[in-house]
Design an enzyme around this catalytic site. Structure first.
Site, PDB file in Angstrom:
ATOM      1  N   HIS A  75      24.856  10.587 -36.568  1.00 50.89           N
ATOM      2  CA  HIS A  75      26.046  10.660 -37.415  1.00 50.89           C
ATOM      3  C   HIS A  75      26.194  12.042 -38.051  1.00 50.89           C
ATOM      4  O   HIS A  75      27.310  12.545 -38.191  1.00 50.89           O
ATOM      5  CB  HIS A  75      25.982   9.589 -38.506  1.00 50.89           C
ATOM      6  CG  HIS A  75      26.365   8.229 -38.024  1.00 50.89           C
ATOM      7  ND1 HIS A  75      27.208   7.388 -38.726  1.00 50.89           N
ATOM      8  CD2 HIS A  75      26.031   7.547 -36.897  1.00 50.89           C
ATOM      9  CE1 HIS A  75      27.376   6.254 -38.063  1.00 50.89           C
ATOM     10  NE2 HIS A  75      26.653   6.325 -36.945  1.00 50.89           N
ATOM     11  N   ASP A  76      25.080  12.640 -38.422  1.00 48.77           N
ATOM     12  CA  ASP A  76      25.150  13.975 -39.010  1.00 48.77           C
ATOM     13  C   ASP A  76      25.710  14.980 -38.005  1.00 48.77           C
ATOM     14  O   ASP A  76      26.611  15.767 -38.328  1.00 48.77           O
ATOM     15  CB  ASP A  76      23.763  14.423 -39.481  1.00 48.77           C
ATOM     16  CG  ASP A  76      23.791  15.801 -40.137  1.00 48.77           C
ATOM     17  OD1 ASP A  76      24.642  16.017 -41.017  1.00 48.77           O
ATOM     18  OD2 ASP A  76      22.978  16.655 -39.759  1.00 48.77           O
ATOM     19  N   ASP A  83      23.956  19.684 -39.678  1.00 46.20           N
ATOM     20  CA  ASP A  83      23.742  20.532 -40.859  1.00 46.20           C
ATOM     21  C   ASP A  83      23.319  19.739 -42.086  1.00 46.20           C
ATOM     22  O   ASP A  83      23.346  20.259 -43.205  1.00 46.20           O
ATOM     23  CB  ASP A  83      25.018  21.328 -41.176  1.00 46.20           C
ATOM     24  CG  ASP A  83      26.183  20.432 -41.588  1.00 46.20           C
ATOM     25  OD1 ASP A  83      26.066  19.189 -41.466  1.00 46.20           O
ATOM     26  OD2 ASP A  83      27.220  20.981 -42.022  1.00 46.20           O
ATOM     27  N   SER A  85      24.796  17.621 -43.693  1.00 48.07           N
ATOM     28  CA  SER A  85      25.874  17.354 -44.649  1.00 48.07           C
ATOM     29  C   SER A  85      26.032  15.862 -44.903  1.00 48.07           C
ATOM     30  O   SER A  85      26.579  15.457 -45.928  1.00 48.07           O
ATOM     31  CB  SER A  85      27.200  17.955 -44.161  1.00 48.07           C
ATOM     32  OG  SER A  85      27.561  17.444 -42.893  1.00 48.07           O
ATOM     33  N   THR A 203      18.276   0.687 -28.400  1.00 44.81           N
ATOM     34  CA  THR A 203      17.149  -0.172 -28.061  1.00 44.81           C
ATOM     35  C   THR A 203      16.354  -0.573 -29.299  1.00 44.81           C
ATOM     36  O   THR A 203      15.672  -1.596 -29.301  1.00 44.81           O
ATOM     37  CB  THR A 203      16.224   0.514 -27.040  1.00 44.81           C
ATOM     38  OG1 THR A 203      15.184  -0.388 -26.661  1.00 44.81           O
ATOM     39  CG2 THR A 203      15.589   1.773 -27.599  1.00 44.81           C
ATOM     40  N   ASP A 255      19.235  -4.832 -29.053  1.00 45.53           N
ATOM     41  CA  ASP A 255      18.415  -5.018 -27.855  1.00 45.53           C
ATOM     42  C   ASP A 255      17.670  -6.333 -28.015  1.00 45.53           C
ATOM     43  O   ASP A 255      16.691  -6.426 -28.763  1.00 45.53           O
ATOM     44  CB  ASP A 255      17.440  -3.847 -27.700  1.00 45.53           C
ATOM     45  CG  ASP A 255      16.452  -4.036 -26.546  1.00 45.53           C
ATOM     46  OD1 ASP A 255      16.528  -5.065 -25.857  1.00 45.53           O
ATOM     47  OD2 ASP A 255      15.612  -3.141 -26.343  1.00 45.53           O
TER      48      ASP A 255
END
Length: 337
Positions: A75-76, A83, A85, A203, A255
């Site tokens: 996600h970053d 960075d 954030s 997984t 999974d």
């Protein structure tokens, strides 16, 4: 004779756009080229040992930190680049928007602990970025969960601001089809194979009921949503886990084969039509990606190799390597603006 076409403002503006995009891509490539596996060799030679120790201790307390940290890194990188954030807390912070609202508190705690461990070493204090700590921690949770161990490129700086407004449009949706997935990943320099390999990180992942409940029930008047086939027995099982009156905190394993081990069980789950998220099951449902799913399901080594290649490329997305108005080494990873 036809009239000669004149080069008007529209063609000129298109040329400008092409030049700007080329410059941005070149800048990003240049920054990524400055990353190095030995970046801290002289300034903080023990950084990997320190981060790994923090990861080991946290995973002894709760396995939840493993999938949470891997997701945090993804996600970053997809929002404003790798960075850190995503760790900034403030009025425009990323982790209070869209899918980031469900980022793991255990993962955030792990990064806080790892930063403290690194800065407790006098030689390393305030020299290692949160972005690099997150990249190392992501590698270590994968490895300690049974996945591949790989070398991590280092040298990122931390972003100074978060951007809440772009989170929704920067991350894949649970109902994305293959074209939507490929388009989003391509904007970050990743191929379809990279996308499928990174999806294999599920997984060890979990998801909340609201992300797949529309694959379990038909809601009158609801807008149509892409939903590939699901194994009928599995659907009935998931209705027990997520009834219509489900709790917003209820989660299910992505999974069903081996949820606490980083392996190729996720791809076998898709072959069995037991993918919870439409964006997962589509990888098997769509003929264009099915062969890769089958290959990874049958060959764990091939999956691991592709995952390492893909997460290395992911770690280069939008990196900042020059200190300035938008980059620094933060003293506290979870920073309040």
């Amino acid at each position: 004779m036809g009239q000669r076409r004149r080069s008007g403002p529209r063609r000129q503006s298109q040329s400008v756009v092409v030049v700007v995009v080329a410059v941005l891509l070149a800048t990003a490539s240049c920054a990524a080229a400055q990353l190095s596996q030995s970046y801290y060799a002289s300034t903080c030679p023990n950084v990997e040992t320190l981060v790994r120790g923090a990861v080991t201790q946290k995973l002894k307390e709760t396995f939840n930190a493993a999938p949470g940290t891997l997701r945090l890194f993804f996600h970053d990188c997809f929002v404003r680049g790798c960075d850190a954030s995503v760790l900034i807390a403030g009025p425009d912070d990323e982790h209070s928007a869209g899918a980031d609202t469900t980022l793991s508190p255990d993962a955030l705690d792990l990064i806080t602990r790892a930063k403290a461990a690194v800065d407790a070493d006098a030689q390393c204090a305030n020299k290692v970025s949160c972005a690099d700590i997150l990249a190392l921690a992501a590698r270590d949770v994968v490895s300690q969960a049974g996945g591949p161990y790989y070398q991590v490129e280092l040298g990122r700086l931390d972003g100074k601001v978060g951007t809440r407004a772009v989170v929704k449009h920067s991350l894949p949706g649970a109902a994305f089809d293959l074209d939507q997935l490929n388009k989003l990943f391509a904007t970050n320099g990743l191929t379809q194979t990279d996308m499928i390999a990174l999806s294999g990180g599920h997984t060890i992942g979990v998801t909340h009921c609201d992300k797949f409940v529309r694959r379990l029930y038909q809601f009158k008047g609801a807008a149509p949503q892409y939903s590939p086939p699901m194994n009928l027995a599995f659907l009935r099982q998931m209705r027990q886990t997520c009834p219509l009156s489900y709790s917003p905190t209820t989660v299910a394993m992505l999974d069903a084969v081996s949820p606490n081990k980083f392996d190729n069980g996720y791809f076998q789950t898709l072959q069995q039509l037991k993918g919870l998220l439409a964006s997962d099951q589509v990888l098997f449902a769509d003929r264009r990606s099915r062969a890769t799913v089958n290959y990874f399901a049958a060959n764990q080594t091939a999956f691991f190799d592709a995952f390492v290649a893909a997460i290395t490329k992911l770690g280069r997305v939008g990196v900042k390597t020059a200190a300035g108005s938008d980059a620094e080494i933060r003293r506290v990873c979870t920073k309040v603006n």
